[in-house]
Structure formats: structure tokens, C-alpha cells
Design a protein around this motif. Structure first.
Motif, short mmCIF file in Angstrom:
data_model
loop_
_atom_site.label_atom_id
_atom_site.label_comp_id
_atom_site.label_asym_id
_atom_site.label_seq_id
_atom_site.Cartn_x
_atom_site.Cartn_y
_atom_site.Cartn_z
N GLY A 80 1.76 63.44 -32.85
CA GLY A 80 1.02 63.22 -34.09
C GLY A 80 0.49 61.82 -34.24
N ASN A 81 0.81 60.93 -33.30
CA ASN A 81 0.31 59.56 -33.33
C ASN A 81 -0.95 59.48 -32.46
OD1 ASN A 81 -0.18 56.83 -33.30
ND2 ASN A 81 1.74 56.25 -32.31
N PRO A 82 -2.11 59.17 -33.02
CA PRO A 82 -3.35 59.13 -32.23
C PRO A 82 -3.35 58.06 -31.14
CG PRO A 82 -3.72 58.21 -34.42
CD PRO A 82 -2.35 58.83 -34.44
N LEU A 83 -2.44 57.11 -31.21
CA LEU A 83 -2.40 56.06 -30.20
C LEU A 83 -1.57 56.46 -28.97
CD1 LEU A 83 -2.01 52.75 -32.25
CD2 LEU A 83 -4.08 53.80 -31.33
N THR A 105 3.96 52.06 -16.16
CA THR A 105 4.73 53.06 -16.89
C THR A 105 3.91 54.33 -17.07
OG1 THR A 105 6.04 53.49 -18.89
CG2 THR A 105 3.98 52.30 -19.18
N ARG A 106 4.64 55.47 -17.19
CA ARG A 106 4.01 56.73 -17.57
C ARG A 106 4.32 57.07 -19.02
NH1 ARG A 106 0.57 59.94 -14.20
NH2 ARG A 106 1.43 61.78 -15.25
N ALA A 107 5.22 56.32 -19.63
CA ALA A 107 5.58 56.57 -21.02
C ALA A 107 4.45 56.06 -21.92
CB ALA A 107 6.90 55.87 -21.36
N GLY A 108 3.77 56.99 -22.59
CA GLY A 108 2.56 56.63 -23.33
C GLY A 108 2.74 56.32 -24.80
N PHE A 109 3.95 55.96 -25.23
CA PHE A 109 4.12 55.52 -26.62
C PHE A 109 3.43 54.17 -26.79
CE2 PHE A 109 8.13 58.14 -26.36
CZ PHE A 109 7.73 59.09 -27.29
N ILE A 110 2.47 54.09 -27.69
CA ILE A 110 1.70 52.86 -27.89
C ILE A 110 1.79 52.43 -29.35
CG2 ILE A 110 -0.60 51.80 -27.79
CD1 ILE A 110 -1.27 53.61 -25.49
N ARG A 125 3.18 44.15 -23.64
CA ARG A 125 1.75 44.30 -23.88
C ARG A 125 1.06 45.12 -22.79
NH1 ARG A 125 -0.66 38.47 -25.42
NH2 ARG A 125 0.13 37.99 -23.32
N LEU A 126 0.21 46.03 -23.23
CA LEU A 126 -0.61 46.81 -22.31
C LEU A 126 -1.83 46.00 -21.89
CD1 LEU A 126 -0.35 50.16 -24.26
CD2 LEU A 126 0.48 49.81 -21.94
N LEU A 127 -2.29 46.23 -20.67
CA LEU A 127 -3.39 45.45 -20.12
C LEU A 127 -4.64 46.30 -19.93
CD1 LEU A 127 -1.39 43.48 -17.39
CD2 LEU A 127 -1.96 42.74 -19.72
N ASP A 128 -5.79 45.62 -20.00
CA ASP A 128 -7.05 46.32 -19.75
C ASP A 128 -7.41 46.21 -18.28
OD1 ASP A 128 -8.03 43.77 -19.34
OD2 ASP A 128 -9.24 43.71 -21.18
N GLU A 129 -8.59 46.69 -17.91
CA GLU A 129 -9.01 46.71 -16.51
C GLU A 129 -9.24 45.32 -15.94
OE1 GLU A 129 -12.56 49.07 -16.56
OE2 GLU A 129 -13.12 48.27 -18.51
N ASN A 130 -9.29 44.30 -16.79
CA ASN A 130 -9.42 42.92 -16.33
C ASN A 130 -8.09 42.17 -16.34
OD1 ASN A 130 -12.32 43.03 -15.99
ND2 ASN A 130 -12.48 43.01 -18.24
N GLY A 131 -7.01 42.89 -16.63
CA GLY A 131 -5.70 42.27 -16.63
C GLY A 131 -5.38 41.49 -17.89
N LEU A 196 -7.14 60.64 -20.02
CA LEU A 196 -5.99 60.54 -20.91
C LEU A 196 -6.07 61.61 -21.99
CD1 LEU A 196 -5.82 56.66 -21.51
CD2 LEU A 196 -4.70 57.99 -19.73
N LYS A 197 -4.90 62.06 -22.42
CA LYS A 197 -4.81 62.97 -23.57
C LYS A 197 -4.13 62.19 -24.69
CE LYS A 197 -4.45 67.35 -21.04
NZ LYS A 197 -3.60 68.55 -20.80
N SER A 198 -4.79 62.06 -25.82
CA SER A 198 -4.22 61.31 -26.92
C SER A 198 -3.48 62.24 -27.88
CB SER A 198 -5.31 60.55 -27.67
OG SER A 198 -6.28 61.45 -28.18
N GLY A 199 -2.64 61.63 -28.72
CA GLY A 199 -1.88 62.40 -29.69
C GLY A 199 -0.55 62.92 -29.19
N GLY A 200 -0.14 62.48 -28.00
CA GLY A 200 1.13 62.94 -27.45
C GLY A 200 1.48 62.19 -26.19
N VAL A 201 2.62 62.51 -25.61
CA VAL A 201 3.10 61.84 -24.41
C VAL A 201 3.52 62.87 -23.37
CG1 VAL A 201 3.85 59.75 -25.62
CG2 VAL A 201 5.42 61.69 -25.39
N GLU A 202 3.77 62.38 -22.16
CA GLU A 202 4.21 63.26 -21.07
C GLU A 202 5.73 63.35 -21.04
OE1 GLU A 202 3.94 63.56 -16.18
OE2 GLU A 202 3.44 61.70 -17.23
N GLY A 203 6.24 64.57 -21.05
CA GLY A 203 7.68 64.77 -20.97
C GLY A 203 8.19 64.59 -19.55
N SER A 204 9.49 64.51 -19.39
CA SER A 204 10.11 64.42 -18.07
C SER A 204 9.83 65.68 -17.26
CB SER A 204 11.62 64.22 -18.23
OG SER A 204 12.28 64.34 -16.98
N ASN A 205 9.66 65.54 -15.94
CA ASN A 205 9.43 66.72 -15.11
C ASN A 205 10.73 67.25 -14.49
OD1 ASN A 205 9.97 64.85 -13.11
ND2 ASN A 205 8.13 65.24 -11.92
#
Length: 247
Positions: A80-83, A105-110, A125-131, A196-205
């Protein structure tokens, strides 16, 4: 201790290593973005210079070579979090490490830090394509969204793009124990390649039933190895008893 005992010992050490990995997988069944690990073993063949028969000159031992990640994608978990985002396919979000380097990381909580920088749930902090970190002005923080290509959109337009890196050899990716991973030789995805898919995260496989079955198999193999060790000990004892009666 004879050669057969050393072979059994190497096998039991490999089984213990497997059991540790399976236990760690099961402990991370609910960890967002976790990829189950599998043990890798190599055969080490030792060749003796002399032996009663030629076939007995070679002895195979089990060597622990390392672990590899199962890259199968976990299920999408809506938050439910758009980020919050999930990477659709291979790759890892780029994260700034405390020493100024890059970890993944694969954990997409932002979330948004007090200074406006986008960060993981742990505050890195998350980084962009320029670091560089992606900063969000205060007046745009309530209207943020993340596009499929990783572009962070504010009320007045794009603010940056989340960097996603893939690794051709997953064995170079090592977990640090805090939900982050280190890796070498990665390739950053282009805007067109990023999904990317927003509004959710990837669960453990991790599949608990599969891991439980694997754990039972390991325990049975260990019990078999222990029985073989006991049988070898009995054989040696009988041989010594018989030799002591000769003459």
C-alpha cells in the motif's frame, strides 16, 4: 585413523555445512527480498604413490566450495506504500554503504529521510544511476511515485532514477547479514531494461516444505555416515583381535 575415516569425516563436515545453510534459509522464510542459498561442493581426488591395488590409489574427499543464490523471483507482496518497489527480474537496488562504497539489496522498502534523501528501511541512502543520492524537496514529498523504469517522480517532474545492477555471476554476490549484499563485476541496467513494480515488495523465495524435506535428507545421510564409521571401527577391532592371536 585410516583413509576411510578421513573420507567419512569430510562427508560429515559437508553435511553440517548443508544443514547450516538450510537452517538459515528457513530462518529467512519471511525476509523480504531474501534468496535461498545452496551449498556448492567439489571433489578432491588424492592419488597415493603406492597401494595394494591400482584402484585403491585414488581417494575422493568432499571440499566445501561455497554457496550460490537461487535467483528464482519471490512473490509480489502488496504494502500500500507507493514508494515500495519490487524488481521484476534480475538485479539489485544500489545502496550507499557507510564507507562510501556501493552495496546492494532486493528489499524494496523505501522511505524519505529527514533531509529528503530516499533510503532503505534501515536508513541507508539509495543511489541513482550516477552514484548519487536522490533528494526530494519537502514540498514534493507527499506526491511521490516511482515509475516502472525506476524514475522517481515528484509533483514538478522527475527527481532521479533508482539504479539497478545485475551480476552475470551470482557467486560474486555475498550477503552481509543486514539485508544488504556486496558484489563485484556488476552491470547497471539502462532505463529501458529496468522494470520495477511499485506499491509492494518481493517476498522470500524460500519454500518451507522443500527446506524441511532437505533437512530430513541431510539428517538421514549423517546417520548413515555414523553407522559406516561404527562399522569401520568394529572391523578394525576384529582385525586387531585376530592379529593378536596369530602365532
Amino acid at each position: 585413523m585410516d583413509v576411510s575415516s578421513f573420507v567419512l569425516l569430510s562427508h560429515e563436515q559437508a553435511l553440517r555445512r548443508q544443514l547450516d545453510i538450510v537452517a538459515n534459509n528457513m530462518a529467512n522464510t519471511s525476509t523480504v527480498g531474501y534468496k535461498r542459498e545452496q551449498a556448492l561442493f567439489h571433489e578432491y581426488v588424492e592419488t597415493a604413490q603406492q597401494a595394494p591395488v591400482d584402484d585403491a590409489r585414488k581417494t575422493s574427499f568432499v571440499l566445501d566450495f561455497g554457496t550460490v543464490h537461487d535467483t528464482q523471483q519471490g512473490a509480489f507482496q502488496a504494502t500500500g506504500n507507493p514508494l515500495d518497489v519490487m524488481i521484476d527480474g534480475a538485479g539489485y537496488l544500489n545502496v550507499e554503504s557507510p564507507d562510501g562504497g556501493v552495496v546492494y539489496t532486493r528489499a524494496g522498502f523505501i522511505k524519505v529521510l529527514q533531509n529528503g534523501d530516499l533510503a532503505t528501511s534501515g536508513g541507508q541512502r539509495l543511489l541513482d544511476e550516477n552514484g548519487r543520492p536522490i533528494n526530494v524537496p519537502t514540498d514534493e514529498q507527499s506526491r511521490l511515485s516511482i515509475a516502472e523504469d525506476g524514475t522517481v517522480m515528484g509533483a514538478n517532474g522527475p527527481l532521479g532514477r533508482l539504479a539497478v545492477t545485475t551480476f552475470g555471476n551470482e557467486s560474486t554476490v555475498d550477503p552481509r547479514g543486514d539485508g544488504l549484499l556486496t558484489g563485484t563485476g556488476g552491470t547497471m541496467l539502462t532505463q529501458a531494461q529496468t522494470k520495477l513494480k511499485s506499491g509492494g515488495v518481493e517476498g522470500s523465495n524460500v519454500e518451507p516444505i522443500t527446506e524441511t524435506t532437505h533437512m530430513v535428507e541431510i539428517l538421514r545421510s549423517y546417520q548413515t555416515s555414523q553407522r559406516l564409521s561404527a562399522d569401520l571401527a568394529d572391523m578394525r577391532k576384529k582385525a586387531i583381535d585376530r592379529l593378536s592371536k596369530v602365532g
